[in-house]
Design a protein around this motif. Structure first.
Motif, PDB file in Angstrom:
ATOM      1  N   VAL A 460       0.852  -1.189   0.000  1.00 37.17           N
ATOM      2  CA  VAL A 460       0.000   0.000   0.000  1.00 37.17           C
ATOM      3  C   VAL A 460       0.889   1.240   0.000  1.00 37.17           C
ATOM      4  O   VAL A 460       1.671   1.457   0.934  1.00 37.17           O
ATOM      5  CB  VAL A 460      -0.924   0.031   1.237  1.00 37.17           C
ATOM      6  CG1 VAL A 460      -1.920   1.183   1.117  1.00 37.17           C
ATOM      7  CG2 VAL A 460      -1.645  -1.296   1.404  1.00 37.17           C
ATOM      8  N   SER A 468      -8.133   6.719   5.781  1.00 32.43           N
ATOM      9  CA  SER A 468      -8.423   5.878   4.613  1.00 32.43           C
ATOM     10  C   SER A 468      -7.472   4.685   4.561  1.00 32.43           C
ATOM     11  O   SER A 468      -7.873   3.562   4.241  1.00 32.43           O
ATOM     12  CB  SER A 468      -8.300   6.708   3.336  1.00 32.43           C
ATOM     13  OG  SER A 468      -8.455   5.903   2.194  1.00 32.43           O
ATOM     14  N   VAL A 472      -8.355   0.619   4.453  1.00 30.70           N
ATOM     15  CA  VAL A 472      -7.846  -0.297   3.419  1.00 30.70           C
ATOM     16  C   VAL A 472      -7.176  -1.501   4.074  1.00 30.70           C
ATOM     17  O   VAL A 472      -7.397  -2.658   3.677  1.00 30.70           O
ATOM     18  CB  VAL A 472      -6.859   0.432   2.481  1.00 30.70           C
ATOM     19  CG1 VAL A 472      -6.122  -0.571   1.584  1.00 30.70           C
ATOM     20  CG2 VAL A 472      -7.591   1.456   1.635  1.00 30.70           C
ATOM     21  N   GLU A 475      -9.780  -3.897   5.477  1.00 32.37           N
ATOM     22  CA  GLU A 475     -10.507  -4.669   4.459  1.00 32.37           C
ATOM     23  C   GLU A 475      -9.610  -5.723   3.810  1.00 32.37           C
ATOM     24  O   GLU A 475     -10.019  -6.871   3.624  1.00 32.37           O
ATOM     25  CB  GLU A 475     -11.064  -3.724   3.388  1.00 32.37           C
ATOM     26  CG  GLU A 475     -12.175  -2.811   3.864  1.00 32.37           C
ATOM     27  CD  GLU A 475     -13.361  -3.596   4.402  1.00 32.37           C
ATOM     28  OE1 GLU A 475     -13.722  -4.628   3.787  1.00 32.37           O
ATOM     29  OE2 GLU A 475     -13.916  -3.203   5.441  1.00 32.37           O
ATOM     30  N   ILE A 537      -1.935  -1.669  -4.172  1.00 33.73           N
ATOM     31  CA  ILE A 537      -3.239  -1.081  -3.892  1.00 33.73           C
ATOM     32  C   ILE A 537      -3.044   0.308  -3.294  1.00 33.73           C
ATOM     33  O   ILE A 537      -2.152   0.527  -2.463  1.00 33.73           O
ATOM     34  CB  ILE A 537      -4.060  -1.995  -2.952  1.00 33.73           C
ATOM     35  CG1 ILE A 537      -5.495  -1.485  -2.817  1.00 33.73           C
ATOM     36  CG2 ILE A 537      -3.380  -2.187  -1.609  1.00 33.73           C
ATOM     37  CD1 ILE A 537      -6.438  -2.504  -2.196  1.00 33.73           C
ATOM     38  N   ASP A 539      -4.101   3.770  -1.150  1.00 37.09           N
ATOM     39  CA  ASP A 539      -4.628   3.920   0.210  1.00 37.09           C
ATOM     40  C   ASP A 539      -6.054   4.439   0.243  1.00 37.09           C
ATOM     41  O   ASP A 539      -6.600   4.713   1.317  1.00 37.09           O
ATOM     42  CB  ASP A 539      -3.718   4.836   1.036  1.00 37.09           C
ATOM     43  CG  ASP A 539      -3.614   6.241   0.439  1.00 37.09           C
ATOM     44  OD1 ASP A 539      -4.260   6.505  -0.608  1.00 37.09           O
ATOM     45  OD2 ASP A 539      -2.884   7.069   1.000  1.00 37.09           O
ATOM     46  N   ASP A 540      -6.702   4.589  -0.928  1.00 36.27           N
ATOM     47  CA  ASP A 540      -8.096   5.037  -0.940  1.00 36.27           C
ATOM     48  C   ASP A 540      -9.022   4.017  -1.609  1.00 36.27           C
ATOM     49  O   ASP A 540     -10.184   4.305  -1.867  1.00 36.27           O
ATOM     50  CB  ASP A 540      -8.230   6.396  -1.637  1.00 36.27           C
ATOM     51  CG  ASP A 540      -7.702   6.366  -3.063  1.00 36.27           C
ATOM     52  OD1 ASP A 540      -7.105   5.333  -3.457  1.00 36.27           O
ATOM     53  OD2 ASP A 540      -7.863   7.368  -3.786  1.00 36.27           O
ATOM     54  N   ILE A 542     -11.094   1.512  -0.884  1.00 37.20           N
ATOM     55  CA  ILE A 542     -11.746   0.905   0.283  1.00 37.20           C
ATOM     56  C   ILE A 542     -12.987   0.113  -0.091  1.00 37.20           C
ATOM     57  O   ILE A 542     -13.626  -0.476   0.777  1.00 37.20           O
ATOM     58  CB  ILE A 542     -12.134   1.996   1.300  1.00 37.20           C
ATOM     59  CG1 ILE A 542     -13.085   2.999   0.641  1.00 37.20           C
ATOM     60  CG2 ILE A 542     -10.889   2.680   1.837  1.00 37.20           C
ATOM     61  CD1 ILE A 542     -13.619   4.047   1.595  1.00 37.20           C
ATOM     62  N   CYS A 654     -12.748   6.777  -3.296  1.00 39.22           N
ATOM     63  CA  CYS A 654     -13.587   6.894  -2.105  1.00 39.22           C
ATOM     64  C   CYS A 654     -14.455   8.150  -2.191  1.00 39.22           C
ATOM     65  O   CYS A 654     -14.019   9.185  -2.687  1.00 39.22           O
ATOM     66  CB  CYS A 654     -12.721   6.928  -0.855  1.00 39.22           C
ATOM     67  SG  CYS A 654     -11.541   8.287  -0.829  1.00 39.22           S
TER      68      CYS A 654
END
Length: 718
Positions: A460, A468, A472, A475, A537, A539-540, A542, A654
Motif C-alpha cells: 500500500v 483511509s 484499506v 478490508e 493497492i 490507500d483510498d 476501500i 472513495c
C-alpha cells in the motif's frame, strides 16, 4: 617382567614368526592381484574406441582408404517417402530415452565407398558443405559415437544436391545402413531437390520413414511437424564479408537481382520499374564481362555493372522469386544484406518456419499480386521497415550464415519436439540479443502455477491519508490468501502513526519509510516481499470486498505473467492529432489495468526499478504520474501478452476524497496521461499494449443460484 617385555616386542609367544621366504611370496602374490585390479579398472573407465572404431571421424571424410560396399542390381530399395508420417507414427521416441540434459544423441555413420555391380562409384567425394555440416554435428553436444545410445542417425551419404545423385543407387546405399529399419529415426539433409523437367519440391530418392531437412518444400510435400524446412545455403556467405548496415531508407526501394527468371516474372518486374522509375532496380546477368571476372559476383542493368551481393545493401526491399526450384539461395544473400525480402513463391515453406516468425523479417506476396507489390510495400510504416531490416540480418547471423548454423538449428527443432517441456521459447528463437533482457533470469513462462499456500503480499503506497489507509488495511486483511501487508510511507515530512494506533490484523504488517516522495517507490523490490504475488493497492481503494480480492488472486495464479487488476483503461489512436490518446471511459475494450488495485509477479518490481528502458522511471518521478502506465508497458513488452481485467466494478475512488486529495482528479491529469503513452511508446520503439475485449468473472457469477453455492458471492455489480 621378562615375559611382559617379550610380548611387547615380538608379539604373543604362541604365534610363530613368518619365515622370510613365505613373506616374500605373499607380498608378491598380493602385488600381482592389486596390479590386475588396477589394470581392469583402467580398461573399464579409460576412454577407448571399441564402440567408435567404425564411427565417422575427421580422417574418414574422403572416399580414399575407406571400405568399399558393392551394391548388386537387385539390392533392396526403400519405399517412397511416406507423406502420412508424423512424429507419433514414424518416429521411435523410445530410442531417445530419458536424458537428464534433455538433448537428443545423434550418431553419424562412418564414410563408405559405394559402387554398383560394375564397380562404378555411386557418389563422389562428399561436398565441402556436407563436410562442414557433419563436422558441426560431430563437434556439438548432440553427437555420440555410441550407436546404441543414438536417438537420431545421420548417414555420411551426401544428398544435398540431387543433381549429383544416382537416384536408385543412392536409395540402395541408404537401405544398406546397419540401423536403417525403414528409415526410422534417420535424418537426411537436402537443399536442391528434384530435377528437370518437373523439379519436385522434395528429394526424389526413396527414403521411406526418414525425416527430411529440405531446402525447397511446398505445402504439398512438407510433412508438418515431421520434416524440417531449411535454407538453401549460399556459398557467398563464406566468400563475401558484408558489414552490417544500419536500418533506414536506402537508395532503391525495390531491387530484383535474380538471374534466369521466368520471362513472365521478368516482364512484370520491368513493368513495375517503368511505372515507378529509379526507385525500382531490376538486374540481370551480365553479357559483356571481361575474361576472368566471375559472373556470379556481378549483376547488370543495361550498361551498368553492379557488385553482387553488395548491391543488395542499397535497397530497402529485395525480391525473392521462385525459380525452377522453390527454395533459392538468394534469400540468404538478401538477409545478409539486411534487405527485407519480398517473397513471391506460392506454397513455399519458409526455412525454419516452425519456429521463426517470418512476419517480423519479410513480406510474403502472392504471385498474382505482383503488379500491386509497390503499393503494398509503401503501406508499411517506416518504423516497422527498420525493425524488419534488423530482424532480417539477425535471422541470417543466427540461422543462415553457415552450414553449422543450419545443422544445429535443425537438430534443435527436432530436439524441441522430443523434449517439448524443455523447448526453446519463441523469444529465444526470434529476439535478437539487443532486445533480450540479457542480465536477468526470468522466472516466469514456466508450466507451473504458484502455490496457493504461499499467498500474496499487499503493498500500500500512502502519503498522509491515515484514516483511509487504516480502512484499506482492515478490508485487505480479511482476504484469506493475504500473507503480509507492506505499507510504503512516502511522506518524509511526517512520521507514520505510532505502533499502538495501527489496526490489529492476523498477518505481519510492516511499514517502510522512503527517502524521497516518488511514485516509483511502490514498485521497488523490497526485501520484505517474500511471496511471488504482489497486490499493489492505493490507500483510498476501500470499496473492494475480500471476495473480489481473493478472486483476483486466484486469477493471477492461473496467469502469473500477467497484470491482473480491477480498473481498466484503454489507449486509442487519435487520427486528427496523429498520436496516442488515453481513454478512461467505459468501452468494450481494455488494454491496461491501473496498479491502484492489481496483482503482478514480484519479478516485475526488479525490471521496473533496474531495467526500465530509457528515462521513463525518472520521467514518472518528475511528473508524479503514470507509474501504472509504465508498468503496463513494461509487462506487455516483456511478455507480449495482454492484461486481465477482473470483475465489472466501476467506481474506485472513495466518496470522501476531494479534488485536493485525489491526484487523479487534477484537471491536467488526463492530458498528461495521454502524453505518457506517447512518451513511453517512443522510448520503447513500439506500442506493446494489447487490446482485448474480455474480463474474468467467477463461475456462477451471473447465474441464478443461491449465494451459498457460489465460491465468491460478494462480488460487486455495476
Amino acid at each position: 617382567m621378562c615375559a611382559s617385555a617379550k610380548y611387547n616386542t615380538r608379539g604373543p609367544a604362541l604365534i610363530p614368526r613368518m619365515k622370510t621366504k613365505h613373506r616374500i611370496y605373499y607380498i608378491t602374490l598380493f602385488s600381482i592381484v592389486l596390479l590386475g585390479l588396477i589394470a581392469t579398472g583402467m580398461f573399464q573407465f579409460w576412454p577407448h574406441s571399441i564402440e567408435s572404431s567404425s564411427d565417422w571421424t575427421v580422417e574418414k571424410r574422403s572416399v580414399h582408404d575407406v571400405p568399399v560396399v558393392k551394391l548388386p542390381a537387385d539390392s533392396p530399395i526403400p519405399e517412397r517417402g511416406d507423406l502420412s508420417c508424423r512424429m507419433h507414427t514414424c518416429f521411435d521416441v523410445y530410442r531417445c530415452g530419458f536424458n537428464p540434459k534433455n538433448k537428443i544423441k545423434v550418431y553419424i555413420y562412418s564414410l563408405k565407398k559405394y559402387v554398383d555391380e560394375y564397380g562404378t562409384l555411386v557418389s563422389n567425394t562428399i561436398s565441402r558443405e556436407y563436410n562442414e555440416l557433419l563436422t558441426a554435428i560431430s563437434d556439438s553436444e548432440f553427437y555420440t559415437d555410441d550407436v546404441n545410445r543414438a536417438c537420431l542417425f545421420v548417414p555420411s551419404i551426401d544428398v544435398l544436391n540431387q543433381n549429383a545423385l544416382r537416384i536408385k543407387e543412392t536409395a540402395q546405399a541408404l537401405a544398406q545402413l546397419s540401423r536403417w529399419d525403414r528409415g526410422t529415426n534417420h535424418l537426411l539433409f537436402n537443399m536442391l531437390p528434384g530435377g528437370p523437367p518437373d523439379y519436385n519440391t522434395a528429394l526424389d530418392v526413396p527414403r521411406d520413414r526418414a525425416l527430411l531437412a529440405g531446402g525447397g518444400f511446398s505445402t504439398w510435400t512438407y510433412r508438418q511437424g515431421y520434416d524440417v524446412s531449411i535454407p538453401v545455403y549460399s556459398p557467398l556467405s563464406a566468400e563475401v564479408d558484408l558489414p552490417e548496415r544500419g536500418p533506414g531508407p536506402r537508395r532503391y526501394f525495390i531491387l530484383s537481382s535474380q538471374m534466369a527468371l521466368h520471362p513472365e516474372y521478368r516482364l512484370e518486374l520491368e513493368a513495375l520499374q517503368a511505372e515507378n522509375g529509379e526507385s525500382v532496380l531490376v538486374l540481370d546477368k551480365c553479357s559483356n564481362l571481361s575474361d576472368g571476372v566471375p559472373a556470379i559476383r556481378k549483376r547488370c542493368y543495361k550498361n551498368q555493372v553492379f557488385d553482387y551481393p553488395q548491391v543488395l545493401q542499397e535497397s530497402t526491399f529485395c525480391v525473392v522469386l521462385r525459380g525452377a526450384r522453390l527454395g533459392q539461395a538468394v534469400l540468404s544473400d538478401v538477409l545478409q544484406a539486411g534487405c527485407v525480402p519480398v517473397i513471391i513463391a506460392d506454397s513455399y515453406i519458409l526455412p525454419f518456419s516452425e519456429v521463426l516468425d517470418w512476419k517480423r523479417a519479410s513480406v510474403v506476396i502472392p504471385e498474382e499480386k505482383m503488379p500491386e507489390m509497390y503499393s503494398i510495400l509503401q503501406s508499411i510504416p517506416q518504423r516497422q521497415i527498420e525493425e524488419m531490416q534488423r530482424q532480417a540480418r539477425w535471422f541470417w547471423e543466427a540461422y543462415f550464415r553457415s552450414m553449422k548454423a543450419i545443422a544445429l538449428a535443425t537438430l534443435q527443432i527436432i530436439n524441441d519436439r522430443i523434449y517439448p517441456y524443455a523447448a526453446i521459447s519463441y523469444e529465444e528463437w526470434n529476439d535478437p540479443p539487443a532486445v533480450k533482457w540479457s542480465s536477468v533470469s526470468n522466472p516466469l513462462f514456466l508450466p507451473l502455477i504458484p502455490p496457493q499456500s504461499q499467498g500474496f503480499t499487499a503493498v500500500v503506497l500512502t502519503y498522509d491519508r491515515v484514516e483511509s489507509l487504516f480502512r484499506v488495511i482492515t478490508e485487505v486483511s480479511k482476504v484469506p490468501s493475504l500473507s503480509k501487508l507492506l505499507v510504503v510511507w512516502n511522506n518524509q515530512n511526517k512520521n507514520p502513526p505510532e505502533d499502538s494506533l495501527w489496526p490489529k490484523i492476523r498477518v505481519p504488517l510492516k511499514v517502510v519509510r522512503t527517502a524521497e516522495n516518488k511514485l516509483s517507490n511502490r514498485f521497488f523490490p523490497y526485501d520484505e516481499i517474500e511471496t511471488e504475488a504482489v497486490l499493489a493497492i492505493d490507500d483510498d481503494i476501500i470499496m473492494l470486498t475480500s471476495d473480489e480480492l481473493q478472486f483476483g488472486y486466484e486469477v493471477w495464479r492461473e496467469f502469473p505473467d500477467r497484470l491482473v487488476g480491477y480498473p481498466g483503461r484503454l489507449h486509442l489512436w487519435d487520427h486528427e492529432m496523429n498520436k496516442w490518446k488515453y481513454e478512461s471511459e467505459w468501452t468494450n475494450e481494455v488494454s491496461m489495468v491501473l496498479t491502484g488495485a492489481a496483482f503482478y509477479h514480484k519479478y516485475f518490481n526488479y525490471l521496473y526499478t533496474y531495467k526500465m528502458p530509457g528515462d521513463i522511471k525518472n520521467w514518472v518521478d518528475a511528473h508524479m504520474n503514470c507509474e501504472d502506465i509504465a508498468m503496463n508497458f513494461l509487462v506487455a513488452n516483456v511478455t507480449g501478452k495482454s492484461v486481465i481485467k477482473v470483475t465489472p466494478r466501476k467506481k474506485f475512488k472513495c466518496p470522501e476524497c476531494t479534488a485536493i486529495d485525489g491526484l487523479s482528479l487534477d484537471q491536467t491529469h488526463m492530458v498528461e496521461r495521454s502524453e505518457c503513452i506517447n512518451k513511453f511508446a517512443s522510448v520503447f520503439g513500439t506500442m506493446p499494449l494489447k487490446v482485448v475485449e474480455h474480463r474474468a468473472d467467477p463461475v456462477l457469477y451471473k447465474d441464478d443460484f443461491p449465494e451459498k453455492l457460489k465460491s465468491f458471492p460478494n462480488i460487486g455489480s455495476l
